[in-house]
Design an enzyme around this catalytic site. Structure first.
Site, PDB file in Angstrom:
ATOM      1  N   GLY A   9     -15.967 -13.187 -54.001  1.00 17.25           N
ATOM      2  CA  GLY A   9     -16.205 -14.547 -54.444  1.00 17.25           C
ATOM      3  C   GLY A   9     -15.459 -14.879 -55.715  1.00 17.25           C
ATOM      4  CB  ALA A  10     -15.573 -13.574 -59.006  1.00 20.44           C
ATOM      5  CB  SER A  11     -11.834 -10.641 -58.549  1.00 14.52           C
ATOM      6  OG  SER A  11     -12.653  -9.656 -57.937  1.00 14.52           O
ATOM      7  CG  LEU A  12      -6.702 -11.168 -54.094  1.00 15.61           C
ATOM      8  CD1 LEU A  12      -7.184 -10.909 -52.673  1.00 15.61           C
ATOM      9  CD2 LEU A  12      -5.581 -12.224 -54.092  1.00 15.61           C
ATOM     10  CD  GLN A  13      -9.529  -3.733 -56.372  1.00 15.06           C
ATOM     11  OE1 GLN A  13     -10.209  -3.190 -55.511  1.00 15.06           O
ATOM     12  NE2 GLN A  13      -9.771  -3.598 -57.665  1.00 15.06           N
ATOM     13  CD  GLU A  66     -14.821  -1.302 -58.721  1.00 14.71           C
ATOM     14  OE1 GLU A  66     -15.586  -1.884 -57.934  1.00 14.71           O
ATOM     15  OE2 GLU A  66     -14.721  -1.612 -59.936  1.00 14.71           O
TER      16      GLU A  66
END
Length: 605
Positions: free
Chosen positions: A268-272, A218
């Site tokens: 809001g929940a993760s960093l990529q 992704e």
């Protein structure tokens, strides 16, 4: 003696004209030579004009690139028979969306990618539709999967021309929600789609077109989509920044090509984060090499695996719990536990009432807030000290040997002197919604704006919101947690990913060229990367069968016209010659008749 021979036809055909053998008079020979010279001059002029036009087309490539951006905003011409179409269904955790793409015929250059664009209807709206909930909710009823997607596929089928359905690829790609299911339940849902979808829709669809993609895939697709829209896969112009790239191919010389952009996306929940690693990586140990390769993806976007012009090595990873909201939740959990632990051991009452609140450096000055856990409440009062807030959030990065995450996640090197990054989602919201400095990032300007915001009284901030001095997206939640999130974003950039404070090439954005770029665009670019090769092979086969046609008059109408002209001239000259012979024979017959008459008269007594 003059002879002109033209081998303009296949080997078994030729035209040979002898000016002397045709019995031409000197004036007629001169006329024929003049005609041939004029024809040759015409052919040379035509060739020059073609070369000149080709140069003009090349010089206009830059203009056409920007015109294509405008054209992509227009309604798609579904009456154009040369357009191709593709469909991608994004099956996410909270819902599913279908995207319809189209592209014109490939330009024939094997180093150029397909020009894929998102389809637009007559109202110039993008052809996209979303349904809720996510497909993962069908874990216990997998036979309903095809019925679940039916509204999306019907929507796509109504926009793609009917005569194009059989050649339109359909990809169904599932993300986070499906990844959480056991493999057996994933397989049951996929089996229903593979079996039932072809019964109702005649798209180009097979088992390989349904997939549960990883977070790594992704991220790669998102990176491809952003760089494609920005034109970073095009051939570089003189003013473009370039990088020297080495691939894993043996005996492959470094190539210079346009610099790509890295992307950072904080939800809001993760960093990529995803970025290209142009140079070969040297690992310090086999363990580091094994760990590092799990975060690296090397792939060829070109249509020919033998060419390395579009081979990219991309580092991509996702940090769960590092999104803005989850980071604040982790911070509050730690604050809650540590405060109650201290109260128990030190017999203090900090935070147990509004009169004795815990002073939170990451909340605006004067803001009263509460944290509720297990029926217990911790009272907070904003202190608004941005510097202390930075120190408070830094441990939540989990730094380990200079890398982010307590597990010591490997981070590929970044050449900060020759790179460029885009920050999306929270990176943009945090800098634009209330600070109003989105766009080009400047750490000094950002630090000062954040410090001023945190130290502003809560009542003043509320008044500014009511006076519409912030963006339309700003609300009470944004105002409350802006101080914390601004410190968190800063620490992620400079302590986590180790960006220098004077890094000049970071931009924060919500849209690219005024449109939201989905990872599905990168997915269909990758999935259809071999289609240009198929078109090129078909074109080559058409030109090479039969082989002699390529050099014959069928492929050069000017040469064919010249041959016809010569043949016509030869026929005319031949007719003229026959006419002269006939006239000469007539004169000779008349002379003989006259002689016979004279001899006959002489013999008469």
């Amino acid at each position: 003696f003059h002879r002109i021979t033209l081998s303009c036809l296949p080997a078994s055909w030729y035209c040979s004209v002898s000016l002397l053998s045709l019995g031409c008079a000197p004036r007629q020979r001169l006329l024929l030579l003049l005609l041939l010279l004029i024809t040759s001059a015409f052919l040379l002029l035509e060739t020059y004009q073609r070369q000149l036009w080709g140069t003009q087309r090349r010089s206009g490539t830059q203009i056409n690139k920007y015109l294509s951006l405008t054209e992509s905003m227009e309604a798609t011409d579904i009456l154009n028979p040369s357009l191709n179409y593709g469909i991608v269904v994004d099956c996410g955790s909270s819902g599913s969306r279908v995207f319809v793409y189209y592209w014109p015929p490939h330009n024939g250059n094997p180093h150029t990618l397909l020009d894929i664009r998102q389809m637009r209807d007559r109202s110039r709206n993008t052809v996209v539709k979303k349904i809720k909930p996510g497909i993962s909710t069908l874990a216990t009823t997998p036979t309903q999967a095809s019925d679940y997607l039916h509204p999306l596929l019907s929507f796509a089928a109504a926009h793609v021309p009917k005569n194009k359905h059989k050649e339109t690829p359909l990809y169904i790609l599932c993300t986070a929600g499906m990844r959480l299911l056991p493999e057996s339940q994933q397989a049951d849902i996929i089996e229903d789609l593979v079996t039932d979808v072809p019964l109702e829709f005649d798209f180009l669809f097979s088992r390989s077109h349904v997939e549960v993609i990883s977070g790594k895939q992704e991220g790669v697709y998102a990176w491809i989509g952003i760089n494609f829209v920005l034109g970073r896969f095009d051939h570089p112009d003189e003013e473009d920044a370039t990088v020297e790239v080495t691939t894993s191919s043996q005996n492959q010389q470094p190539i210079s090509r346009r610099r790509t952009v890295g992307i950072m996306d904080m939800g809001g929940a993760s960093l990529q984060i995803a970025y290209e690693v142009p140079s070969a990586i040297t690992f310090n140990s086999p363990q580091e090499e094994e760990a590092g390769k799990s975060f690296l993806a090397e792939f060829n976007l070109g249509c020919d695996v033998e060419h390395t012009q579009h081979v990219y090595r991309v580092y991509v990873t996702t940090f769960l719990g590092f999104g803005g909201n989850m980071a604040r939740q982790r911070y509050e959990d730690q604050l809650f536990n540590s405060t109650f632990t201290k109260n128990r051991y030190l017999t203090t009452q900090t935070g147990l009432s509004k009169d004795k609140p815990y002073l939170d450096s990451c909340l605006p000055v004067g803001l009263s807030e509460t944290i509720v856990r297990d029926n217990r409440t911790l009272h907070l009062r904003g202190q608004g000290d941005w510097t202390k807030c930075q120190e408070a959030v830094r441990p939540f990065l989990g730094l380990h040997n200079g890398t982010m995450s307590p597990r010591g996640v490997y981070q590929a090197p970044i050449n900060f002197s020759n790179s460029e990054f885009y920050g999306f989602s929270e990176f943009y919201y945090c800098m634009e919604d209330v600070l109003r400095i989105g766009g080009q990032y400047n750490s000094e300007k950002y630090s000062k704006a954040s410090m001023d915001y945190c130290s502003t009284q809560w009542s003043t901030l509320k008044q500014r919101l009511e006076n519409h001095l912030y963006s339309k997206q700003a609300d009470d939640s944004r105002l409350k947690y802006q101080c914390f999130k601004s410190a968190w974003v800063y620490e992620v950039l400079h302590s986590g990913f180790r960006f220098p404070t004077d890094y000049p090439n970071l931009k924060t954005a919500q849209l690219v060229y005024d449109k939201e770029v989905q990872w599905t665009l990168g997915a269909i670019l990758y999935k259809t990367r071999f289609l240009p090769l198929r078109d090129l092979q078909q074109e080559a086969l058409r030109q090479n069968h039969p082989s002699w046609l390529r050099s014959s008059f069928v492929y050069n109408h000017h040469l064919f016209s010249l041959c016809i002209l010569v043949v016509v001239l030869a026929i005319l000259l031949y007719i003229l010659r026959l006419r002269r012979i006939h006239q000469r024979e007539q004169r000779q017959a008349e002379v003989l008749n006259l002689l016979w008459v004279e001899e006959g008269e002489a013999l008469l007594p």
